[in-house]
Design a protein around this motif. Structure first.
Motif, mmCIF file in Angstrom:
data_model
loop_
_atom_site.group_PDB
_atom_site.id
_atom_site.type_symbol
_atom_site.label_atom_id
_atom_site.label_comp_id
_atom_site.label_asym_id
_atom_site.label_seq_id
_atom_site.Cartn_x
_atom_site.Cartn_y
_atom_site.Cartn_z
ATOM 1 N N GLU A 45 48.789 20.104 -49.021
ATOM 2 C CA GLU A 45 49.664 19.260 -48.204
ATOM 3 C C GLU A 45 51.086 19.224 -48.800
ATOM 4 N N GLN A 46 51.169 19.193 -50.123
ATOM 5 C CA GLN A 46 52.490 19.150 -50.752
ATOM 6 C C GLN A 46 53.241 20.481 -50.591
ATOM 7 N N ASN A 47 52.512 21.600 -50.459
ATOM 8 C CA ASN A 47 53.160 22.903 -50.316
ATOM 9 C C ASN A 47 53.443 23.267 -48.839
ATOM 10 N N GLY A 48 53.285 22.369 -47.928
ATOM 11 C CA GLY A 48 53.678 22.613 -46.545
ATOM 12 C C GLY A 48 52.537 22.764 -45.579
ATOM 13 N N GLY A 49 51.327 22.645 -45.991
ATOM 14 C CA GLY A 49 50.200 22.681 -45.087
ATOM 15 C C GLY A 49 49.817 24.091 -44.676
ATOM 16 N N LEU A 50 49.232 24.177 -43.482
ATOM 17 C CA LEU A 50 48.710 25.462 -43.030
ATOM 18 C C LEU A 50 49.832 26.454 -42.739
ATOM 19 N N GLU A 51 51.027 25.923 -42.393
ATOM 20 C CA GLU A 51 52.101 26.809 -41.973
ATOM 21 C C GLU A 51 52.727 27.533 -43.146
ATOM 22 N N LYS A 74 49.374 16.248 -41.947
ATOM 23 C CA LYS A 74 50.806 16.592 -41.981
ATOM 24 C C LYS A 74 51.524 15.653 -41.018
ATOM 25 N N ASP A 75 52.506 15.001 -41.542
ATOM 26 C CA ASP A 75 53.279 14.030 -40.773
ATOM 27 C C ASP A 75 52.374 12.996 -40.125
ATOM 28 N N GLY A 76 51.372 12.615 -40.809
ATOM 29 C CA GLY A 76 50.476 11.568 -40.327
ATOM 30 C C GLY A 76 49.438 12.038 -39.326
ATOM 31 N N GLU A 77 49.411 13.309 -39.060
ATOM 32 C CA GLU A 77 48.420 13.801 -38.110
ATOM 33 C C GLU A 77 47.562 14.881 -38.751
#
Length: 589
Positions: free
Chosen positions: A55-61, A138-141
């Protein structure tokens, strides 16, 4: 007893095994749960770290595959990233050891229908896999899911180690417990086994059996009690046997016949004197009804009377025994036990035949003495009265009557003297005057005394010796001379004129045989057993006319018996009689 020890040891070992197995299962399950909980906590922590990193490294994207692959290697787990539709964005499965063909399907199923627990186990491909997942935010979702798949081989290895350690520990404990149990079992069962064996021996009647006393505890008290019991039983048995022996000896040697009849009328006991008196066997009487085996009606009636009255009965009866009739005094006693329980009847047979004979002999003796005394006294009285009536003035009658009175007086004197001699000889305290007796000399003197009487009948009176050896014995010379005088006088009396009377002396190794033989009238064979009875005469009229009293041979028999000798008679009618006397050189004690 070995079976008992084996059963006890088997039950104890079985109980111990069950307890150990239960304890092993419990400990194994506890260890397993503890390890699984620890494993899950570790995975949870690792999953949280992995999720936070992604999550800290930007998630799946913006995935850093190298970082994820590095973490997969560090965690030794398969990391799979999927979106919300279940499509795999990245999977380290190519490099992971947790390869499974259904991996995508399992993840798709979890995404479509997430289970309540955030973990699942799937067995497949020969692996036990553990799936653990977290959503990516990510972003609460929710952006997708991250799956952490790992094998639980370590869990199984640890579980096997736990069971191996438990098995070894419990096995060693079992071996130690078995050894201790065996020793303890032997310690406590051996005294019981010994006591049981002694109890069995006591039950068999072996009261000398004893058990070993080695502990001051319950088993030691048991052994001590068994030994005390055995000693008491042994003492009681000795006392019982002693009383039984005394009672048996008393019953068998009491001198009187005895019969024991039980309450049903069966004979339970007859003693030895009864069997000897009536000449019967025990098998003929024992355990048979009394009226079936007892042949005498008087005894049967006596038993019936006791059964009916339950009172003591005493009777004198005359019973035929073989060829003679014997007198018995019979005592019948009812046997009544405690609480007035009827036990049976005891009959005791006292043989009083000899007493009856002695009583009859006494009566006969009194009658004979009275008769023998009456004759001379009557003669003396009659002739005395005749003389006083005037016959004394007739010189011829006076001399004839006085001669008769003198003869009867001599006869009366002889009778009284022989009665006194016989009474003295028969006394219990009668003793012989012991001295050395020359029988040749005594016989010669007897011949001189009776030579005149023999010459009156022209009888040849001789003395003969078979050897030149001296016929000297130990005895009473006066009594032995009396024996010879009586025998020779009787021989002269019963020998016709012109006959002969011989005295023959034969010296043997330890005795001297004295034979008095005549050629007289002889004695009937049936009369020989009675000639030694007092006042018995073979030829009553002739012996009375000759002045005989009928006591001579009775005196002879008693004197010979006092010298521990023996006398025999052999006689034939018309050919004479022979008296043979055996006297010992040394008078027996």
């Amino acid at each position: 007893m070995t079976k008992y020890r084996t059963r006890l040891l088997f039950a104890l070992i079985t109980l111990i095994i069950i307890v150990l197995l239960g304890l092993g299962l419990l400990l194994g399950q506890l260890f397993k749960n503890y390890y699984i909980n620890s494993f899950n906590e570790r995975l949870k922590i690792e999953m949280n770290l992995l999720t936070s990193n992604i999550e800290q490294n930007g998630g799946l994207e913006s995935l850093n595959t190298e970082e994820i692959l590095k973490m997969s290697r560090v965690l030794n787990a398969r990391i799979t990233l999927v979106d919300l539709e279940g499509e795999i964005r990245y999977d380290t499965g190519e490099l992971s050891s947790t390869k499974i063909s259904r991996h995508g399907e399992i993840i798709g199923d979890i995404v479509e229908d997430p289970p309540e627990e955030e973990s699942d186990l799937e067995v497949g491909g020969g692996f036990d896999l553990h799936y653990y997942w977290n959503p990516l935010i990510k972003d609460g979702e929710k952006e997708g899911y991250v799956f952490l798949t790992t094998k639980i081989n370590e869990l199984q290895k640890a579980y096997r180690q736990i069971w191996w350690i438990l098995t070894v520990s419990l096995g060693m404990a079992l071996i130690v417990i078995i050894l201790l149990g065996t020793r303890i079992t032997n310690r406590y069962t051996k005294p019981i086994e010994s006591a049981t064996n002694v109890a069995i021996e006591l039950a068999k009647g072996n009261y000398r059996a004893r058990t070993y006393e080695d502990h001051i505890d319950e088993t030691g008290m048991l052994s001590s009690s068994i030994n005390i019991l055995a000693r008491n039983l042994q003492e009681l048995m000795k006392l019982k046997e002693s009383q039984q022996d005394r009672l048996s000896t008393l019953i068998e040697n009491m001198g009187s016949g005895l019969i024991l009849i039980d309450s049903r009328g069966f004979i339970n006991l007859i003693n030895k004197p009864y069997k000897e008196i009536f000449n019967v066997e025990a098998s003929e009487y024992l355990y048979k009804l009394y009226y079936e085996v007892i042949d005498h009606d008087e005894i049967i009636q006596m038993v019936e009377e006791i059964f009916m009255t339950e009172q003591k009965v005493r009777k004198q009866v005359v019973l035929p025994v073989e060829i003679e009739r014997r007198h018995f005094e019979v005592y019948g006693v009812p046997i009544i036990g405690t609480n007035n329980v009827w036990k049976g009847i005891l009959l005791v047979f006292h043989d009083i035949t000899e007493l009856k004979k002695l009583e009859q002999m006494r009566k006969d003796f009194v009658a004979n003495v009275s008769h023998e005394l009456k004759t001379p006294i009557t003669s003396i009285k009659g002739f005395s009265e005749t003389l006083l009536d005037g016959a004394m003035h007739d010189k011829a009658s006076l001399e004839a009557f006085l001669e008769i009175i003198l003869k009867e007086s001599d006869r009366l004197q002889v009778l009284i003297q022989e009665l006194l001699d016989l009474s003295k000889i028969e006394q219990h305290g009668f003793r012989l005057t012991r001295e050395s007796v020359d029988l040749v000399k005594e016989a010669s003197e007897v011949i001189e005394i009776l030579q005149r009487k023999a010459a009156q009948k022209d009888i040849l009176l001789t003395l003969k010796q078979s050897t030149s050896e001296e016929a000297v014995i130990e005895g009473d010379s006066d009594r032995l001379k009396q024996v010879l005088i009586n025998l020779v006088s009787n021989a002269i009396t019963y020998t016709p004129n012109g006959g002969s009377v011989d005295i023959l002396l034969t010296v043997q190794e330890d005795s001297v045989m004295v034979v008095v033989r005549d050629s007289g009238i002889g004695i009937e064979k049936s009369e020989i057993p009675r000639i030694f009875e007092r006042f018995y005469r073979v030829d009553k009229a002739r012996s009375r006319n000759s002045g005989g009293t009928g006591l001579g041979l009775a005196i002879v028999k008693h004197i010979i018996e006092a010298h521990k000798g023996h006398i025999e008679v052999d006689s034939r009618i018309g050919k004479g009689t022979t008296f043979t006397i055996k006297l010992f050189k040394k008078l027996p004690q």
